[in-house]
Structure formats: C-alpha cells, structure tokens
Design an enzyme around this catalytic site. Structure first.
Site, PDB file in Angstrom:
ATOM      1  N   SER A 181       0.855  -1.184   0.000  1.00 39.95           N
ATOM      2  CA  SER A 181       0.000   0.000   0.000  1.00 39.95           C
ATOM      3  C   SER A 181       0.887   1.227   0.000  1.00 39.95           C
ATOM      4  O   SER A 181       2.067   1.159   0.362  1.00 39.95           O
ATOM      5  CB  SER A 181      -0.882  -0.001   1.256  1.00 39.95           C
ATOM      6  OG  SER A 181      -1.491   1.258   1.465  1.00 39.95           O
ATOM      7  N   TYR A 184      -2.209  -0.602  10.484  1.00 46.49           N
ATOM      8  CA  TYR A 184      -2.190  -0.931   9.057  1.00 46.49           C
ATOM      9  C   TYR A 184      -0.882  -0.481   8.416  1.00 46.49           C
ATOM     10  O   TYR A 184      -0.250  -1.222   7.660  1.00 46.49           O
ATOM     11  CB  TYR A 184      -3.383  -0.264   8.371  1.00 46.49           C
ATOM     12  CG  TYR A 184      -3.436  -0.461   6.876  1.00 46.49           C
ATOM     13  CD1 TYR A 184      -3.789  -1.699   6.338  1.00 46.49           C
ATOM     14  CD2 TYR A 184      -3.154   0.580   5.993  1.00 46.49           C
ATOM     15  CE1 TYR A 184      -3.856  -1.894   4.971  1.00 46.49           C
ATOM     16  CE2 TYR A 184      -3.208   0.398   4.632  1.00 46.49           C
ATOM     17  CZ  TYR A 184      -3.566  -0.837   4.127  1.00 46.49           C
ATOM     18  OH  TYR A 184      -3.613  -1.022   2.755  1.00 46.49           O
TER      19      TYR A 184
END
Length: 250
Positions: free
Chosen positions: A135, A148
C-alpha cells in the site's frame, strides 16, 4: 499466451485487486489458484483457468496443507501474489492488542506463510515471480492507521529481504503500493468513516478520493496491469522494488 502452463497462486483472489490480477494472468494462459475464506465466493467468480480454494492465511496448518494440495493438482507455483489483507484505520490510542494481532496475522504473517510455502515448489523450477500487494501506507505514514501502516511497512521489508536472498536467480520479488483503489474495501471504509465522524457517506468517500493525487479512485485493473507486466519478458531487472501506484508523487 505468455504465461501458458504456469501455475499462479493469488491470496484474497475472490474480490477486488486479487480477482483483477487473477483474470489478467488467466487471460495470458496461467493456471490460477485463487484463495479466500469463503469457498462460495471463489466458486462464483472463478472463470476459465481459475480454481477457487478456501484458505485462511492466518492459519499455518491451513496454508501448508492447501498450498501442498494446489501444487499436487496444478504443478509448482511459479507466480505468487500475496494479496490477502485487512485495511482498517484506528487511532493508536484506540488500538487494542486483539486488533493489532489480527491485522498483523493477516497482512504480514499471512504473506510470510504464503511466500514461504510457495517458494518450496518455486525453487524446483527455473523461473518465478513473487508480488506482494502492499500500500502507499507502506512507504509513508498514514494518519489514523498506525497498525495498518506498520503491517504494510513490514510487508515491503519482507519483500525486499527475499529479493536479496535470491538475488542473481530467475526469481524476482516486488511490492505494489497502491493508493485508494475502487474495491469493496472502499465501501466498508466509507461506512466506517461516516460512523466515526459527522461526515456523510458521500463526503467520507470523497475524502479518500481526494487523497489520490489525480483525484479519482484507481481501478483494480490498473494494479493488475502492473502485476502482469512484472510477470512478462522485459521486467527481469525489476527486483526488490516498492512500486507506487498513486496517480502522482505522494
């Protein structure tokens, strides 16, 4: 059909980015095993060249057993896409250990187990491609999502370390780092943001869209195109990279 006969394994292949990559690889002749937690979802989306196999990446025994079964059925894994993951934000002071451990078990432990087991058969071949779906949060801090962010930083580190372990071979390891992609995760995050704030769902969605530099959501097929390129001739010298797909510099 540049990938004819090659066995590809894609975790989280029933929806979103994973499914788009599965379709792209299958269209080039690969025999694709897609995994996810729900067999019915996998069976519904699997098309020609794709086989669904329920697997929980957090469960070591399940990963070992299911990947062994896939190899027995379709041969050594030569393309491994570690895509399964959770994407949920939570402020650090509100992050419980259960939340932290589940995120890490899915995003990092699950990728490690998948790659470790895939390499068992890949090393018996003369060519392989490993792609992790990280990501943009893996290359910079994402506010409100420390857990995350940490998991995706770790995933990029794992990818880079494995590229060094196999440097000089015909195996490459790269991480794709998308910004916000138009997948079901966006829908869930839109609802979560709206519930935590005074924003409407439309405004919550626009908040994510505006984060992308080109002010639109990225199509899953754009990520799939990058993954496909990494599996085709001409990409051999791209190794150990964190490739940002974000509509501009972040």
């Amino acid at each position: 059909m540049t990938l004819s006969g090659k066995h590809a394994l894609i975790t989280g292949g029933g929806t979103g980015i994973g499914l788009a990559i599965a379709k792209a690889l299958a269209a080039e002749g690969a025999q694709v095993t897609i995994t996810g937690r729900r067999q019915e979802v996998l069976d519904e989306v699997a098309t020609d060249g794709m086989t669904g196999m329920a697997m929980d990446v957090r469960d070591e025994d399940d990963v070992v057993g299911k990947i062994t079964t896939a190899v027995e059925a379709r041969g050594p894994i030569q393309i491994c896409v570690a895509n399964a993951g959770l994407a949920e934000g939570r402020a650090t002071h509100k992050t419980t250990m259960d939340f932290w451990r589940n995120m890490m078990a899915t995003n990092l432990d699950g990728a490690f187990l998948t790659l470790r087991e895939a390499m068992t058969s890949m090393r018996q071949t003369d060519w392989g491609r490993v792609i992790t779906i990280a990501s943009i949060a893996g290359v910079r801090g994402l506010p409100g999502a420390s857990c995350y962010t940490a998991s995706k930083h770790g995933l990029i580190g794992l990818t880079r370390a494995m590229s060094e372990e196999y440097i000089g071979t015909n195996y490459t390891f790269n991480a794709l780092c998308p910004a916000y992609v138009d997948t079901p995760i966006i829908t869930r995050n839109t609802e979560n943001i709206a519930q935590r704030t005074d924003l409407s769902e439309e405004d919550a969605r626009n908040t994510m869209i505006k984060t992308n530099r080109h002010k639109r959501l990225i199509a899953p097929e754009e990520i799939a195109s990058a993954a496909l390129w990494l599996c085709q001739p001409g990409s051999e010298s791209v190794n150990g990279q964190a490739i940002e797909i974000a509509g501009g510099q972040m």
